[in-house]
Design an enzyme around this catalytic site. Structure first.
Site, mmCIF file in Angstrom:
data_model
loop_
_atom_site.group_PDB
_atom_site.id
_atom_site.type_symbol
_atom_site.label_atom_id
_atom_site.label_comp_id
_atom_site.label_asym_id
_atom_site.label_seq_id
_atom_site.Cartn_x
_atom_site.Cartn_y
_atom_site.Cartn_z
ATOM 1 N N GLY A 1 -13.827 30.854 9.802
ATOM 2 C CA GLY A 1 -13.259 30.306 11.429
ATOM 3 C C GLY A 1 -12.914 28.884 10.785
ATOM 4 N N GLN A 2 -11.847 28.076 11.761
ATOM 5 C CA GLN A 2 -11.926 26.521 10.876
ATOM 6 C C GLN A 2 -12.801 25.946 11.723
ATOM 7 O OE1 GLN A 2 -7.624 25.703 13.428
ATOM 8 N NE2 GLN A 2 -8.711 26.185 15.211
ATOM 9 N N ALA B 1 -17.629 32.847 17.893
ATOM 10 C CA ALA B 1 -16.316 33.171 19.393
ATOM 11 C C ALA B 1 -15.893 33.971 19.585
ATOM 12 C CB ALA B 1 -16.690 31.501 19.851
ATOM 13 N N TYR B 2 -15.806 33.940 20.510
ATOM 14 C CA TYR B 2 -14.086 35.253 20.941
ATOM 15 C C TYR B 2 -13.691 33.930 21.608
ATOM 16 C CZ TYR B 2 -11.444 39.029 23.257
ATOM 17 O OH TYR B 2 -9.666 40.174 23.202
ATOM 18 N N ASP C 1 -13.955 22.583 26.695
ATOM 19 C CA ASP C 1 -13.876 22.256 27.904
ATOM 20 C C ASP C 1 -12.945 22.934 29.706
ATOM 21 O OD1 ASP C 1 -11.389 22.781 25.975
ATOM 22 O OD2 ASP C 1 -9.931 21.793 27.162
ATOM 23 N N TYR D 1 -12.149 34.437 29.363
ATOM 24 C CA TYR D 1 -12.597 32.793 28.444
ATOM 25 C C TYR D 1 -13.988 32.386 28.444
ATOM 26 C CZ TYR D 1 -12.425 30.127 24.835
ATOM 27 O OH TYR D 1 -13.236 28.670 23.929
ATOM 28 N N LYS E 1 -17.758 31.794 28.311
ATOM 29 C CA LYS E 1 -18.240 30.532 27.363
ATOM 30 C C LYS E 1 -19.611 29.558 28.690
ATOM 31 C CE LYS E 1 -17.656 29.229 24.053
ATOM 32 N NZ LYS E 1 -17.848 29.726 22.511
#
Length: 291
Positions: free
Chosen positions: A10-11, A61-62, A103, A126, A130
């Site tokens: 991922g990023q 993460a999803y 956030d 989501y 989280k």
């Protein structure tokens, strides 16, 4: 020190990879989904047993906000169950766990930058998962560091910057929402801050107790998605007219926060961090892309 990082494809995971040269004293072990799949914890356990981390950083993460509404079981498995599993492992081994949250967990009409102690009110699968994931990790392991962040992007992967560059090269004009306010986060800056936090702990300038808990992190400054899009085209030199619109013009199964600016006082004071301004970070991202 062995630092093990999940979600390497991922990023954020790739951003950590780009920084390893600055820490030659540490050994980094990266695992993408093909090695440690958080939806299959047996693969995670095998990798952890082989890697023997001194620090575990969970970048997996999803994150598909809309799809999570239809795929709640998988979102919960990755964002909650697997995170708790990692935290229990770290607790048994007495090692730090870094975990990243969103956030989206705040989502109230506060109207001023959110502190870590402010009330949460997640909306949608989501956001709920989280928040549940960070709570599960903190309950399972006192040495968990949760970093809530926002609007993450990088020079690679799927993100707003790359989408705008693609659409801006295909179209003469675009509509972008102007009633969602927050701050972009350049993934390499988030990764760099995380490693600075670990270095402060390793050097003894910050205790493990001070490093644990919840911290907010984003780049400095405030903007709307509309402002962000304008800056992308301005700094990249792409000519595309951007029209400001309201969120209702883009129907979604999930309500996005209209205001999610993060107060970063705690992380800056605890670790003496200097956080770059979002436009400066965007310029570095565009340079990395070749714009």
């Amino acid at each position: 020190m062995n630092i093990c990082i999940t979600g390497a494809g991922g990023q954020l995971g790739q951003s950590f990879k780009s920084l390893t040269g600055a820490y030659p004293q540490w050994q980094f072990h990266f695992a993408d989904r093909s090695i440690a799949d958080l939806s299959d914890l047996s693969t995670v356990d095998q990798w952890l047993e082989a890697s023997q981390p001194d620090v575990l950083i969970n970048c997996a993460a999803y994150t598909n906000v809309n799809q999570a509404e239809e795929d709640e079981a998988l979102a919960r498995q990755i964002n909650v169950d697997a995170v708790e599993h990692l935290a229990r492992y770290c607790s048994r081994k007495a090692i730090p766990l870094f975990h990243y949250s969103s956030d989206y967990v705040y989502h109230t009409e506060r109207g001023i930058p959110f502190r870590e102690t402010d009330a949460t009110a997640p909306k949608g699968v989501y956001a709920v998962t989280k928040l549940e994931g960070e709570r599960a990790a903190l309950a399972a392991h006192a040495g968990t560091t949760v970093i809530r962040t926002s609007w993450v992007y990088a020079s690679m992967g799927h993100n707003f910057v790359r989408t705008m560059l693609r659409l801006g090269s295909e179209r003469d004009e675009l509509k972008v929402v102007s009633d969602q306010i927050g701050t972009p986060t350049y993934a390499p800056d988030l990764a760099a801050a995380s490693l600075q936090m670990l270095q402060a702990w390793r050097q003894g300038t910050v205790s493990g107790e001070d490093m644990a808990g919840i911290f907010n992190f984003s780049n400095e400054g405030v903007c709307s998605w509309y402002d962000f899009a304008l800056a992308i085209f301005e700094l990249s030199g792409l000519e595309c007219t951007v029209h400001a619109v309201e969120s209702h013009e883009f129907p979604s199964p999930v309500e996005r926060p209209h205001y999610s600016v993060l107060n970063k006082t705690r992380i800056k004071k605890t670790f003496q961090l200097e956080i770059p301004y979002w436009r400066e970070a965007l310029g570095r991202c565009l340079a990395a892309i070749g714009q």
